[in-house]
Design an enzyme around this catalytic site. Structure first.
Site, PDB file in Angstrom:
ATOM      1  N   ASN A   1     -18.932  -4.157 -38.042  1.00 56.32           N
ATOM      2  CA  ASN A   1     -19.702  -3.782 -36.847  1.00 56.32           C
ATOM      3  C   ASN A   1     -18.906  -2.920 -35.876  1.00 56.32           C
ATOM      4  OD1 ASN A   1     -18.689  -6.743 -36.650  1.00 56.32           O
ATOM      5  ND2 ASN A   1     -18.665  -5.999 -34.542  1.00 56.32           N
TER       6      ASN A   1
ATOM      7  N   GLY B   1     -13.611  -1.089 -39.922  1.00 55.71           N
ATOM      8  CA  GLY B   1     -14.672  -1.501 -40.857  1.00 55.71           C
ATOM      9  C   GLY B   1     -15.916  -0.660 -40.712  1.00 55.71           C
TER      10      GLY B   1
ATOM     11  N   TYR C   1      -0.437 -14.540 -37.050  1.00 56.13           N
ATOM     12  CA  TYR C   1      -1.052 -13.297 -37.550  1.00 56.13           C
ATOM     13  C   TYR C   1      -0.223 -12.753 -38.716  1.00 56.13           C
ATOM     14  CZ  TYR C   1      -2.958  -8.529 -37.719  1.00 56.13           C
ATOM     15  OH  TYR C   1      -3.538  -7.356 -38.135  1.00 56.13           O
TER      16      TYR C   1
HETATM   17  N1  LIG Z   1      -6.100  -1.606 -35.666  1.00 56.61           N
HETATM   18  C1  LIG Z   1      -4.873  -1.614 -36.146  1.00 56.61           C
HETATM   19  O1  LIG Z   1      -3.950  -1.051 -35.552  1.00 56.61           O
HETATM   20  C2  LIG Z   1      -4.568  -2.311 -37.431  1.00 56.61           C
HETATM   21  C3  LIG Z   1      -3.248  -2.271 -37.930  1.00 56.61           C
HETATM   22  C4  LIG Z   1      -2.965  -2.931 -39.116  1.00 56.61           C
HETATM   23  C5  LIG Z   1      -3.959  -3.594 -39.805  1.00 56.61           C
HETATM   24  N2  LIG Z   1      -5.226  -3.618 -39.300  1.00 56.61           N
HETATM   25  C6  LIG Z   1      -6.249  -4.367 -40.045  1.00 56.61           C
HETATM   26  O2  LIG Z   1      -7.424  -3.577 -40.193  1.00 56.61           O
HETATM   27  C7  LIG Z   1      -8.578  -4.421 -40.252  1.00 56.61           C
HETATM   28  C8  LIG Z   1      -9.656  -3.933 -39.294  1.00 56.61           C
HETATM   29  O3  LIG Z   1      -9.172  -4.109 -37.977  1.00 56.61           O
HETATM   30  P1  LIG Z   1      -9.704  -3.333 -36.710  1.00 56.61           P
HETATM   31  O4  LIG Z   1      -8.522  -2.729 -36.071  1.00 56.61           O
HETATM   32  O5  LIG Z   1     -10.868  -2.501 -37.057  1.00 56.61           O
HETATM   33  O6  LIG Z   1     -10.144  -4.584 -35.793  1.00 56.61           O
HETATM   34  P2  LIG Z   1     -11.439  -4.860 -34.876  1.00 56.61           P
HETATM   35  O7  LIG Z   1     -11.909  -3.626 -34.228  1.00 56.61           O
HETATM   36  O8  LIG Z   1     -11.057  -6.036 -34.022  1.00 56.61           O
HETATM   37  O9  LIG Z   1     -12.518  -5.323 -35.964  1.00 56.61           O
HETATM   38  C9  LIG Z   1     -12.367  -6.561 -36.606  1.00 56.61           C
HETATM   39  C10 LIG Z   1     -13.674  -6.949 -37.246  1.00 56.61           C
HETATM   40  O10 LIG Z   1     -13.516  -8.259 -37.837  1.00 56.61           O
HETATM   41  C11 LIG Z   1     -14.624  -9.042 -37.447  1.00 56.61           C
HETATM   42  N3  LIG Z   1     -14.370 -10.478 -37.460  1.00 56.61           N
HETATM   43  C12 LIG Z   1     -13.507 -11.194 -36.717  1.00 56.61           C
HETATM   44  N4  LIG Z   1     -13.670 -12.513 -36.976  1.00 56.61           N
HETATM   45  C13 LIG Z   1     -14.653 -12.615 -37.899  1.00 56.61           C
HETATM   46  C14 LIG Z   1     -15.296 -13.696 -38.542  1.00 56.61           C
HETATM   47  N5  LIG Z   1     -14.994 -14.963 -38.257  1.00 56.61           N
HETATM   48  N6  LIG Z   1     -16.269 -13.445 -39.442  1.00 56.61           N
HETATM   49  C15 LIG Z   1     -16.642 -12.167 -39.712  1.00 56.61           C
HETATM   50  N7  LIG Z   1     -16.085 -11.105 -39.119  1.00 56.61           N
HETATM   51  C16 LIG Z   1     -15.103 -11.324 -38.215  1.00 56.61           C
HETATM   52  C17 LIG Z   1     -14.949  -8.560 -36.038  1.00 56.61           C
HETATM   53  O11 LIG Z   1     -16.247  -8.993 -35.641  1.00 56.61           O
HETATM   54  P3  LIG Z   1     -16.602  -9.184 -34.059  1.00 56.61           P
HETATM   55  O12 LIG Z   1     -16.707  -7.823 -33.487  1.00 56.61           O
HETATM   56  O13 LIG Z   1     -17.875  -9.954 -34.104  1.00 56.61           O
HETATM   57  O14 LIG Z   1     -15.467  -9.970 -33.484  1.00 56.61           O
HETATM   58  C18 LIG Z   1     -14.836  -7.067 -36.252  1.00 56.61           C
HETATM   59  O15 LIG Z   1     -16.006  -6.584 -36.869  1.00 56.61           O
HETATM   60  C19 LIG Z   1      -8.074  -5.844 -39.957  1.00 56.61           C
HETATM   61  O16 LIG Z   1      -7.896  -6.532 -41.167  1.00 56.61           O
HETATM   62  C20 LIG Z   1      -6.726  -5.613 -39.298  1.00 56.61           C
HETATM   63  O17 LIG Z   1      -5.834  -6.691 -39.457  1.00 56.61           O
HETATM   64  C21 LIG Z   1      -5.567  -2.981 -38.145  1.00 56.61           C
END
Ligand SMILES: NC(=O)c1ccc[n+]([C@@H]2O[C@H](COP(=O)([O-])OP(=O)(O)OC[C@H]3O[C@@H](n4cnc5c(N)ncnc54)[C@H](OP(=O)(O)O)[C@@H]3O)[C@@H](O)[C@H]2O)c1
Length: 328
Positions: free
Chosen positions: A47, A51, A200
């Site tokens: 959402n 992702g 984490y």
């Molecule tokens: N951003 C970075 O710098 C970075 C760096 C390294 C790795 N990553 C990895 O990349 C991936 C995507 O991260 P992002 O940066 O896009 O984070 P984000 O914007 O916080 O998105 C995280 C997503 O996970 C969902 N989520 C959280 N808890 C959940 C649950 N219980 N059930 C289903 N969905 C859930 C959230 O839904 P809600 O909106 O409803 O909370 C949101 O859609 C993650 O695995 C993260 O660890 C990101």
């Protein structure tokens, strides 16, 4: 007029250099132009952030995209945005709360009932550095959502993924896994003082170990699985860290962030690449940093640790008792 020429050209050079440096740091667009017409893709946590952008990129390439999210209002809104932007109408929203084993089982049961095929599963959702919360089933939230939830989901979808081969699983880890350690005496932080950062890192190390062990178990099935650090991106991931809400950090770190941190659109390129690139056919059990395969942390390469984590995870989510697909 002439006296402005030099400062203006210096300014222009600096600005141009900064943009070039930022693009270089960000890693650029997915180098593969492969399309996935008619292939079914599931993206968890679609959402927002990486992702949502990954789902959009894959919708552009012709996939049937299922957004799997815990908040249906946000999920439907994201699906609408993606349909509008890509004109691909095969983009749908489904409920999946990875903090609930019941929800995961319901989601997987519906998919297996309705879909004969799932070609790409992107385990993207995560929670980072939240307070000491637990999931519906009593697991520490970051270990529960980031690792255990995806562990169960993947296992429950394995028969469908195998029937759809060649198929791919992409597990979003993080560079943070290098600071992680699996404490098998206290995976759920019930004995130690809670350290949200370490929790984490542990959860993201678990993701790489799960990838290694799953790949070993899937040899010869046509299903591949790889782990990925997408780069550092401007998303909602830091929502529990306080960085987002602090005006001071936005002001002082803002320019550095602008330079070094990717947009969600750019951070979705490596996930897209692992999902579609023809040259990655058959590549499995690897860790990618952006588009490049790299060795993960030494603990992530330890087969004994990976097997122990598998056994412990299966016990915690009740996999042996469930009749869920179990590779070997
Ligand atoms: N951003 C970075 O710098 C970075 C760096 C390294 C790795 N990553 C990895 O990349 C991936 C995507 O991260 P992002 O940066 O896009 O984070 P984000 O914007 O916080 O998105 C995280 C997503 O996970 C969902 N989520 C959280 N808890 C959940 C649950 N219980 N059930 C289903 N969905 C859930 C959230 O839904 P809600 O909106 O409803 O909370 C949101 O859609 C993650 O695995 C993260 O660890 C990101």
């Amino acid at each position: 007029m002439n006296r402005y020429l030099l400062p203006l050209s210096v300014l222009g050079t600096v600005a141009g250099g900064a943009v070039l440096l930022r693009d270089y740091v960000a890693g650029g667009s997915c180098p593969s132009k492969a399309t996935i017409l008619g292939k079914t893709v599931i993206v968890t946590g679609a959402n927002t952030g990486i992702g949502k952008q990954t789902a959009l990129e894959l919708a552009k390439r012709g996939g049937n995209i299922i957004l799997a999210c815990r908040d249906m209002e946000k999920c439907e809104a994201a699906a609408r945005d993606i349909r509008r932007e890509t004109l691909n109408h095969h983009v749908s929203a489904r409920h999946l709360d990875l903090a609930s084993l019941k929800s995961i089982r319901e989601f997987a049961a519906k998919i297996t009932e309705e879909k004969e095929r799932v070609h790409i599963l992107i385990n993207n959702a995560a929670v980072m550095r939240c307070p000491h919360w637990t999931t519906e089933d009593g697991f520490e939230m970051q270990f529960g959502v980031n690792h255990l939830g995806h562990f169960l989901l993947t296992n429950l979808l394995l028969d469908t993924l195998k029937a759809s081969a060649p198929s791919r699983i992409i597990n979003l880890s993080s560079l943070a896994h290098v600071a992680g350690h699996m404490d098998f005496d206290d995976l759920n932080w019930e004995k130690r003082t809670y350290d949200t950062k370490a929790a984490y890192c542990q959860s993201k190390l678990a993701v790489v170990l799960f990838t290694k062990e799953l790949s070993r178990r899937l040899q010869g099935t046509g299903v591949t699985v790889n782990a990925l650090h997408p780069g550092v991106a401007r998303t909602e991931l830091g929502r529990h860290t306080g960085m987002h809400s602090s005006a001071f950090s936005s002001f002082t770190l803002g320019p550095i962030f602008w330079l070094l941190v990717k947009s969600p659109q750019l951070a979705a390129q490596p996930s897209t690449y692992l999902a579609v690139a023809e040259e990655l056919e058959g590549v499995s059990g690897k860790y990618f940093d952006g588009f490049k395969e790299k060795p993960p942390a030494p603990e992530a390469e330890d087969e004994e640790v990976a097997q122990r984590l598998w056994a412990e995870s299966a016990r915690l989510v009740g996999l042996e008792l469930s009749g869920g697909s179990s590779p070997q």
